[in-house]
Design a protein around this motif. Structure first.
Motif, PDB file in Angstrom:
ATOM      1  N   PRO A  54      40.554  10.018  -6.016  1.00 33.45           N
ATOM      2  CA  PRO A  54      40.633   9.002  -7.073  1.00 33.45           C
ATOM      3  C   PRO A  54      41.870   8.109  -6.941  1.00 33.45           C
ATOM      4  O   PRO A  54      41.803   6.911  -7.197  1.00 33.45           O
ATOM      5  N   LEU A  55      42.971   8.699  -6.526  1.00 33.96           N
ATOM      6  CA  LEU A  55      44.189   7.922  -6.336  1.00 33.96           C
ATOM      7  C   LEU A  55      44.027   6.911  -5.199  1.00 33.96           C
ATOM      8  O   LEU A  55      44.406   5.744  -5.328  1.00 33.96           O
ATOM      9  N   ILE A  56      43.405   7.333  -4.110  1.00 30.98           N
ATOM     10  CA  ILE A  56      43.178   6.433  -2.972  1.00 30.98           C
ATOM     11  C   ILE A  56      42.226   5.309  -3.366  1.00 30.98           C
ATOM     12  O   ILE A  56      42.458   4.142  -3.037  1.00 30.98           O
ATOM     13  N   PHE A  57      41.136   5.637  -4.073  1.00 37.49           N
ATOM     14  CA  PHE A  57      40.196   4.607  -4.514  1.00 37.49           C
ATOM     15  C   PHE A  57      40.866   3.607  -5.445  1.00 37.49           C
ATOM     16  O   PHE A  57      40.600   2.408  -5.391  1.00 37.49           O
ATOM     17  N   THR A  58      41.727   4.094  -6.309  1.00 33.46           N
ATOM     18  CA  THR A  58      42.438   3.205  -7.228  1.00 33.46           C
ATOM     19  C   THR A  58      43.290   2.205  -6.464  1.00 33.46           C
ATOM     20  O   THR A  58      43.274   1.001  -6.755  1.00 33.46           O
ATOM     21  N   PHE A  59      44.027   2.678  -5.475  1.00 32.00           N
ATOM     22  CA  PHE A  59      44.865   1.780  -4.677  1.00 32.00           C
ATOM     23  C   PHE A  59      44.035   0.799  -3.867  1.00 32.00           C
ATOM     24  O   PHE A  59      44.391  -0.370  -3.728  1.00 32.00           O
ATOM     25  N   VAL A  60      42.917   1.239  -3.325  1.00 30.12           N
ATOM     26  CA  VAL A  60      42.057   0.345  -2.529  1.00 30.12           C
ATOM     27  C   VAL A  60      41.514  -0.770  -3.410  1.00 30.12           C
ATOM     28  O   VAL A  60      41.544  -1.944  -3.036  1.00 30.12           O
ATOM     29  N   PHE A  61      41.001  -0.428  -4.594  1.00 30.48           N
ATOM     30  CA  PHE A  61      40.460  -1.459  -5.473  1.00 30.48           C
ATOM     31  C   PHE A  61      41.551  -2.358  -6.038  1.00 30.48           C
ATOM     32  O   PHE A  61      41.328  -3.539  -6.270  1.00 30.48           O
ATOM     33  N   LEU A  62      42.736  -1.818  -6.251  1.00 30.33           N
ATOM     34  CA  LEU A  62      43.854  -2.625  -6.717  1.00 30.33           C
ATOM     35  C   LEU A  62      44.235  -3.668  -5.663  1.00 30.33           C
ATOM     36  O   LEU A  62      44.404  -4.855  -5.979  1.00 30.33           O
ATOM     37  N   ILE A  63      44.327  -3.252  -4.411  1.00 27.54           N
ATOM     38  CA  ILE A  63      44.656  -4.188  -3.329  1.00 27.54           C
ATOM     39  C   ILE A  63      43.531  -5.184  -3.123  1.00 27.54           C
ATOM     40  O   ILE A  63      43.766  -6.377  -2.897  1.00 27.54           O
ATOM     41  N   LYS A  64      42.285  -4.714  -3.211  1.00 26.21           N
ATOM     42  CA  LYS A  64      41.136  -5.605  -3.046  1.00 26.21           C
ATOM     43  C   LYS A  64      41.130  -6.691  -4.122  1.00 26.21           C
ATOM     44  O   LYS A  64      40.862  -7.860  -3.834  1.00 26.21           O
ATOM     45  N   ASN A  65      41.427  -6.339  -5.367  1.00 26.64           N
ATOM     46  CA  ASN A  65      41.456  -7.324  -6.447  1.00 26.64           C
ATOM     47  C   ASN A  65      42.654  -8.251  -6.336  1.00 26.64           C
ATOM     48  O   ASN A  65      42.603  -9.378  -6.830  1.00 26.64           O
ATOM     49  N   GLN A  66      43.737  -7.821  -5.722  1.00 25.13           N
ATOM     50  CA  GLN A  66      44.885  -8.690  -5.508  1.00 25.13           C
ATOM     51  C   GLN A  66      44.590  -9.732  -4.439  1.00 25.13           C
ATOM     52  O   GLN A  66      45.019 -10.873  -4.539  1.00 25.13           O
ATOM     53  N   ILE A  67      43.857  -9.350  -3.414  1.00 22.79           N
ATOM     54  CA  ILE A  67      43.526 -10.281  -2.328  1.00 22.79           C
ATOM     55  C   ILE A  67      42.455 -11.262  -2.770  1.00 22.79           C
ATOM     56  O   ILE A  67      42.594 -12.476  -2.605  1.00 22.79           O
ATOM     57  N   ASN A  68      41.367 -10.779  -3.340  1.00 21.86           N
ATOM     58  CA  ASN A  68      40.263 -11.618  -3.814  1.00 21.86           C
ATOM     59  C   ASN A  68      40.073 -11.376  -5.310  1.00 21.86           C
ATOM     60  O   ASN A  68      39.312 -10.506  -5.710  1.00 21.86           O
ATOM     61  N   PRO A  69      40.753 -12.141  -6.145  1.00 19.51           N
ATOM     62  CA  PRO A  69      40.589 -11.910  -7.587  1.00 19.51           C
ATOM     63  C   PRO A  69      39.168 -12.270  -8.023  1.00 19.51           C
ATOM     64  O   PRO A  69      38.547 -13.193  -7.494  1.00 19.51           O
ATOM     65  N   PRO A  70      38.625 -11.514  -8.974  1.00 14.90           N
ATOM     66  CA  PRO A  70      37.257 -11.798  -9.427  1.00 14.90           C
ATOM     67  C   PRO A  70      37.202 -13.123 -10.181  1.00 14.90           C
ATOM     68  O   PRO A  70      38.146 -13.532 -10.840  1.00 14.90           O
ATOM     69  N   ASN A  71      36.065 -13.814 -10.050  1.00 13.84           N
ATOM     70  CA  ASN A  71      35.857 -15.076 -10.744  1.00 13.84           C
ATOM     71  C   ASN A  71      35.643 -14.827 -12.224  1.00 13.84           C
ATOM     72  O   ASN A  71      34.814 -14.015 -12.612  1.00 13.84           O
ATOM     73  N   LYS A  72      36.374 -15.557 -13.045  1.00 10.92           N
ATOM     74  CA  LYS A  72      36.228 -15.440 -14.493  1.00 10.92           C
ATOM     75  C   LYS A  72      35.648 -16.752 -15.025  1.00 10.92           C
ATOM     76  O   LYS A  72      36.339 -17.568 -15.602  1.00 10.92           O
ATOM     77  N   ASN A  73      34.385 -16.958 -14.795  1.00 13.94           N
ATOM     78  CA  ASN A  73      33.709 -18.156 -15.254  1.00 13.94           C
ATOM     79  C   ASN A  73      32.908 -17.788 -16.505  1.00 13.94           C
ATOM     80  O   ASN A  73      31.733 -17.461 -16.437  1.00 13.94           O
ATOM     81  N   TYR A  74      33.601 -17.834 -17.643  1.00 14.33           N
ATOM     82  CA  TYR A  74      32.968 -17.428 -18.895  1.00 14.33           C
ATOM     83  C   TYR A  74      31.893 -18.425 -19.337  1.00 14.33           C
ATOM     84  O   TYR A  74      30.922 -18.047 -19.969  1.00 14.33           O
ATOM     85  N   GLN A  75      32.064 -19.685 -18.998  1.00 16.87           N
ATOM     86  CA  GLN A  75      31.088 -20.706 -19.376  1.00 16.87           C
ATOM     87  C   GLN A  75      29.737 -20.385 -18.742  1.00 16.87           C
ATOM     88  O   GLN A  75      28.712 -20.408 -19.401  1.00 16.87           O
ATOM     89  N   ALA A  76      29.752 -20.057 -17.451  1.00 17.00           N
ATOM     90  CA  ALA A  76      28.511 -19.767 -16.751  1.00 17.00           C
ATOM     91  C   ALA A  76      27.878 -18.487 -17.292  1.00 17.00           C
ATOM     92  O   ALA A  76      26.657 -18.405 -17.443  1.00 17.00           O
ATOM     93  N   SER A  77      28.673 -17.495 -17.607  1.00 16.34           N
ATOM     94  CA  SER A  77      28.102 -16.244 -18.098  1.00 16.34           C
ATOM     95  C   SER A  77      27.513 -16.431 -19.499  1.00 16.34           C
ATOM     96  O   SER A  77      26.479 -15.857 -19.813  1.00 16.34           O
ATOM     97  N   ASN A  78      28.142 -17.268 -20.346  1.00 14.69           N
ATOM     98  CA  ASN A  78      27.586 -17.537 -21.669  1.00 14.69           C
ATOM     99  C   ASN A  78      26.286 -18.314 -21.561  1.00 14.69           C
ATOM    100  O   ASN A  78      25.331 -18.055 -22.299  1.00 14.69           O
TER     101      ASN A  78
END
Length: 92
Positions: free
Chosen positions: A56-80
């Motif tokens: 779990p610790l390794i997965f947490t670090f992998v996803f943390l680094i992945k989100n730092q490199i490619n931040p998720p798109n926050k397009n609330y207008q499109a989702s609404n």
């Protein structure tokens, strides 16, 4: 290489001899030698316990680094808009 040991003698002073039948025996006491397993049961249990704590610790670090490199798109207008379209399609 298969390793053998005598369960009765001190491992520091053991040496192997071969009997007349071709069986390996202890040079100190003459008992048959026992094959040492490659992986013991307590090693398997320790590996499972360590992996359950570390994965779990390794997965947490992998996803943390992945989100730092490619931040998720926050397009609330499109989702609404998508939610409104889906509600309109279901009301038909």
């Amino acid at each position: 290489m298969i390793r053998y040991y005598c369960p009765y003698c001190n491992p520091k002073y053991q040496f192997q001899k071969q009997s007349h039948k071709g069986i390996l025996v202890c040079g100190m006491c003459g008992e048959d030698l026992v094959k040492k397993p490659f992986i013991k049961l307590n090693q398997i249990i320790a590996l499972i316990a360590a992996s359950s704590l570390l994965l779990p610790l390794i997965f947490t670090f992998v996803f943390l680094i992945k989100n730092q490199i490619n931040p998720p798109n926050k397009n609330y207008q499109a989702s609404n808009n998508l939610i409104i379209i889906m509600k309109n399609n279901l009301s038909w």
